[in-house]
Enzyme design. Structure first.
Site, PDB file in Angstrom:
ATOM      1  N   LYS A  73      38.007  43.680  45.564  1.00 31.97           N
ATOM      2  CA  LYS A  73      39.215  44.083  44.825  1.00 31.97           C
ATOM      3  C   LYS A  73      38.873  44.992  43.652  1.00 31.97           C
ATOM      4  CE  LYS A  73      40.596  39.795  44.253  1.00 31.97           C
ATOM      5  NZ  LYS A  73      39.585  39.097  45.103  1.00 31.97           N
ATOM      6  N   THR A  74      37.837  44.634  42.899  1.00 30.41           N
ATOM      7  CA  THR A  74      37.431  45.482  41.777  1.00 30.41           C
ATOM      8  C   THR A  74      36.933  46.836  42.265  1.00 30.41           C
ATOM      9  OG1 THR A  74      36.858  43.533  40.457  1.00 30.41           O
ATOM     10  CG2 THR A  74      35.913  45.645  39.776  1.00 30.41           C
ATOM     11  N   ASP A 118      42.175  42.230  36.063  1.00 29.61           N
ATOM     12  CA  ASP A 118      41.620  41.247  36.985  1.00 29.61           C
ATOM     13  C   ASP A 118      42.210  39.876  36.682  1.00 29.61           C
ATOM     14  OD1 ASP A 118      40.089  40.312  39.046  1.00 29.61           O
ATOM     15  OD2 ASP A 118      38.224  40.218  37.916  1.00 29.61           O
ATOM     16  N   THR A 167      43.296  36.128  42.849  1.00 27.04           N
ATOM     17  CA  THR A 167      42.820  35.253  43.903  1.00 27.04           C
ATOM     18  C   THR A 167      43.877  34.226  44.269  1.00 27.04           C
ATOM     19  OG1 THR A 167      41.800  33.839  42.212  1.00 27.04           O
ATOM     20  CG2 THR A 167      40.399  35.497  43.249  1.00 27.04           C
ATOM     21  N   ARG A 226      30.205  40.125  48.544  1.00 31.85           N
ATOM     22  CA  ARG A 226      29.460  39.776  47.324  1.00 31.85           C
ATOM     23  C   ARG A 226      28.333  38.808  47.646  1.00 31.85           C
ATOM     24  NH1 ARG A 226      33.123  37.448  42.831  1.00 31.85           N
ATOM     25  NH2 ARG A 226      33.765  39.637  42.705  1.00 31.85           N
TER      26      ARG A 226
END
Length: 353
Positions: A73-74, A118, A167, A226
């Site tokens: 997402k980032t 975020d 999230t 990740r």
């Protein structure tokens, strides 16, 4: 950390030599949509949104990215800014405790900037209510004074694009969610997509990664880039210290065994939860608080870190009475499952064809 300390501009930030040396994670981020692996539907939709806005010469609609942690997402937020040729201003929901914090950030935006928040679902309510007006009318109302003598001063802000990441999309209030013109939900990655992610990262990091080694790491990465990149770096360490530096299938297996990552991607805590559930409580049902005490962790850690993957992997079931180990969980620990374990009945249903 205050909102001002957390607020970052990737256009004019100066990194120290130590920060530059340690900025490994940032170097692995894709720089544009063509480099972004996986999420084909999201990429196609986002590309249309950005190209349409570019042709019109106006900022695109506000974008909401939802999905589990570690899916990119980032990275997508930074790609949006890069595709638009704009600066990105980064903050987080927990840092926005007061409406004044948000007003200060919004007033510093330049036309066309991208503002990335975020964990946007964790914003304080006063800041969230101020954001409504900013997203729709590109202005905020700053209240001066208190009590009957308080006055509201309208403050125009430059047109911008908000990118929110969460999230927990269900935790967003309806008014905030409805103000996003484009909403994308990101899914877990397939092993093949993760293999491509790992291969790309290995090239950037200069790791001698063989195809079978990449497949092995990808299969244990829980569908999350990740985690895949983190495991790649740990396997690289093992290969450089205890092998010849080449990440083969055998080296990857040996390295992941050292770091307690099994063939399903379960780590020490995951297996401890399953072991406690099966060996201590007979497979359940048992409450999450009791289960957390048994493994020496906080209930939120078990519920938010372990359970999502265990449920998705078919190893744990949530029932009204508590958590229950499935047949697959018993088998994963090398034990015989009782007839009452979830999954046994379902198998019987299809046994007669």
């Amino acid at each position: 950390m205050t909102a001002e300390e957390d607020y970052t501009s990737y256009e004019d930030e100066a990194l120290s030599p130590i920060e530059l040396a340690e900025d490994v994670e940032s170097s692995l981020r894709p720089k544009d949509l063509s480099e972004f692996v996986g999420q084909p539907k999201v990429r196609e939709q986002l590309e249309l949104v950005l190209q349409g806005a570019t042709k019109r010469g106006s900022p695109p609609d506000h974008v909401l990215l939802s999905g589990p942690p570690g899916l990119g997402k980032t990275s997508l937020a930074m790609i949006i800014a890069a595709e638009l040729g704009a600066a990105i201003r980064v903050t987080s929901g927990p840092a926005l405790e007061r409406a004044g914090d948000l007003a200060a950030m919004l007033s510093n935006l330049v036309e066309g900037d991208v503002m990335f928040i975020d964990e946007i679902h964790r914003m304080a309510r006063p800041a969230e209510e101020m954001l409504y007006l900013a997203m729709e009318d590109f202005r905020v109302d700053v209240v001066v004074g208190k009590g009957p003598g308080a006055t509201s001063i309208p403050l125009d802000i430059a047109p911008f694009t908000l990118v929110g990441a969460t999230t927990r999309s269900g935790s967003l209030t309806g008014p905030l969610r409805d103000r996003f013109g484009f909403t994308a939900h990101m899914e877990f990655y397939s092993p093949e997509e993760l293999r491509r992610v790992i291969t790309r990262s290995a090239t950037i990091l200069g790791v001698d990664l063989r195809p079978d080694g990449a497949v092995e790491i990808a299969g244990r990465s829980r569908g999350t880039p990740r985690i895949a990149n983190r495991l790649l770096r740990r396997v690289r360490d093992f290969a450089e210290v205890r092998a010849d530096g080449v990440v083969t299938l055998e080296v990857a297996k040996a390295a992941l065994a050292v770091y307690d990552v099994d063939e399903l991607g379960l780590d020490r805590l995951d297996r401890a939860v399953l072991a406690a559930l099966i060996r201590t409580f007979g497979g359940g049902p048992v409450g999450v608080s009791t289960l957390a005490v048994a493994v020496g962790e906080e209930p939120t850690t078990v519920e938010e870190v372990c359970e999502p993957y265990l449920v998705r992997a078919g190893l744990l079931a949530r029932t009204p009475r508590g958590r229950v180990a499935t047949v697959a969980a018993w088998q994963h620990l090398g034990l015989q499952a009782p007839p009452t374990a979830p999954g046994e009945t379902q198998t019987a249903l299809f046994a007669d064809g």
